[in-house]
Design a protein around this motif. Structure first.
Motif, mmCIF file in Angstrom:
data_model
loop_
_atom_site.group_PDB
_atom_site.id
_atom_site.type_symbol
_atom_site.label_atom_id
_atom_site.label_comp_id
_atom_site.label_asym_id
_atom_site.label_seq_id
_atom_site.Cartn_x
_atom_site.Cartn_y
_atom_site.Cartn_z
ATOM 1 N N GLU A 94 0.074 1.336 -7.909
ATOM 2 C CA GLU A 94 1.224 1.108 -7.042
ATOM 3 C C GLU A 94 2.464 0.765 -7.865
ATOM 4 O OE1 GLU A 94 -1.347 -0.628 -3.224
ATOM 5 O OE2 GLU A 94 -0.182 -2.000 -4.473
ATOM 6 N N ALA A 102 1.328 3.246 -3.145
ATOM 7 C CA ALA A 102 0.280 4.125 -3.674
ATOM 8 C C ALA A 102 0.644 5.596 -3.484
ATOM 9 C CB ALA A 102 -1.053 3.826 -2.999
ATOM 10 N N LYS A 155 0.813 -1.220 0.000
ATOM 11 C CA LYS A 155 0.000 0.000 0.000
ATOM 12 C C LYS A 155 0.850 1.274 0.000
ATOM 13 C CE LYS A 155 -4.530 -1.412 1.756
ATOM 14 N NZ LYS A 155 -4.394 -2.757 1.165
#
Length: 215
Positions: A69, A46, A43
């Motif tokens: 990403e 991102a 994550k």
């Protein structure tokens, strides 16, 4: 002068002990003066300003990554953020993503015999990343890889064919470096589990390689 910065993202298949390995790499880089951010999962990729890091270390095996990403990661590396890593944490991170493999310079495909004894041969002994280390015996998975022919190979291993007869005599890159965009990229296939950091040659090659790769 501010410290260099590094991002380690870890996760995926637990057989590679990603959390334990990520903590070892975090300490290694901190000892070299890096400010290190360590995050579980993808994550963090991102974030659209990944180019603020001087070095990114992937430590994930067999995970899926979101399109944005991956785009952010590739853009940061192409722009000059260094990329460095080892074993499946880097070379089997995003198996379904050719754009990632184009960047890393190789992809794991097999380790015949699983944990075996093999020899690592230094082929560019004058290169600072492997200078003074010399050939050494190693016990781990012997990675058979598909590799980019343009990588600069620093160490190899030769398959004896005991576990896959058709591979007999195949000379396979173990440690390499190359350029991607404005970035330096470093890879070592050594380091299946955290205990392998106790092998001084494995640890030192990785330490030098990560420092070299950093912007």
């Amino acid at each position: 002068m501010s410290n260099k910065t590094a991002l380690i993202f870890w996760g995926g298949w637990q057989g590679h002990e990603p959390e334990a390995c990520s903590r070892i790499v975090e300490e290694m880089l901190a000892n070299e003066g890096f400010d290190v951010r360590r995050e579980e999962g993808t994550k963090v990729l991102a974030e659209t300003d990944l180019d603020r890091f001087d070095l990114i270390v992937p430590l994930v095996t067999q995970v899926q990554v979101e399109k944005d990403e991956l785009q952010n990661l590739v853009a940061a590396i192409e722009g000059g953020t260094g990329l460095g890593g080892f074993h499946g944490g880097m070379a089997d991170a995003f198996r379904m993503e050719p754009a990632y493999q184009f960047m890393t310079g190789g992809q794991w495909v097999a380790h015949p015999g699983n944990i075996i004894d093999y020899r690592v041969e230094i082929v560019k002994p004058d290169d600072p990343l492997v200078a003074g280390i010399g050939d050494f015996d190693y016990r781990s998975e012997q990675y058979f890889m598909h590799v980019d022919p343009s990588i600069e190979v620093l160490a190899t291993t030769t398959f004896d064919g005991a576990h896959a007869p058709w591979t007999r005599g195949t000379v396979m890159p173990v440690v390499w470096k190359h350029r991607y965009g404005a970035a330096r990229v470093f890879y070592s296939s050594l380091g299946h589990v955290a205990a392998e950091f106790e092998v001084p040659q494995m640890r030192e090659i990785l330490r030098r390689g990560l420092i070299w790769a950093a912007r």
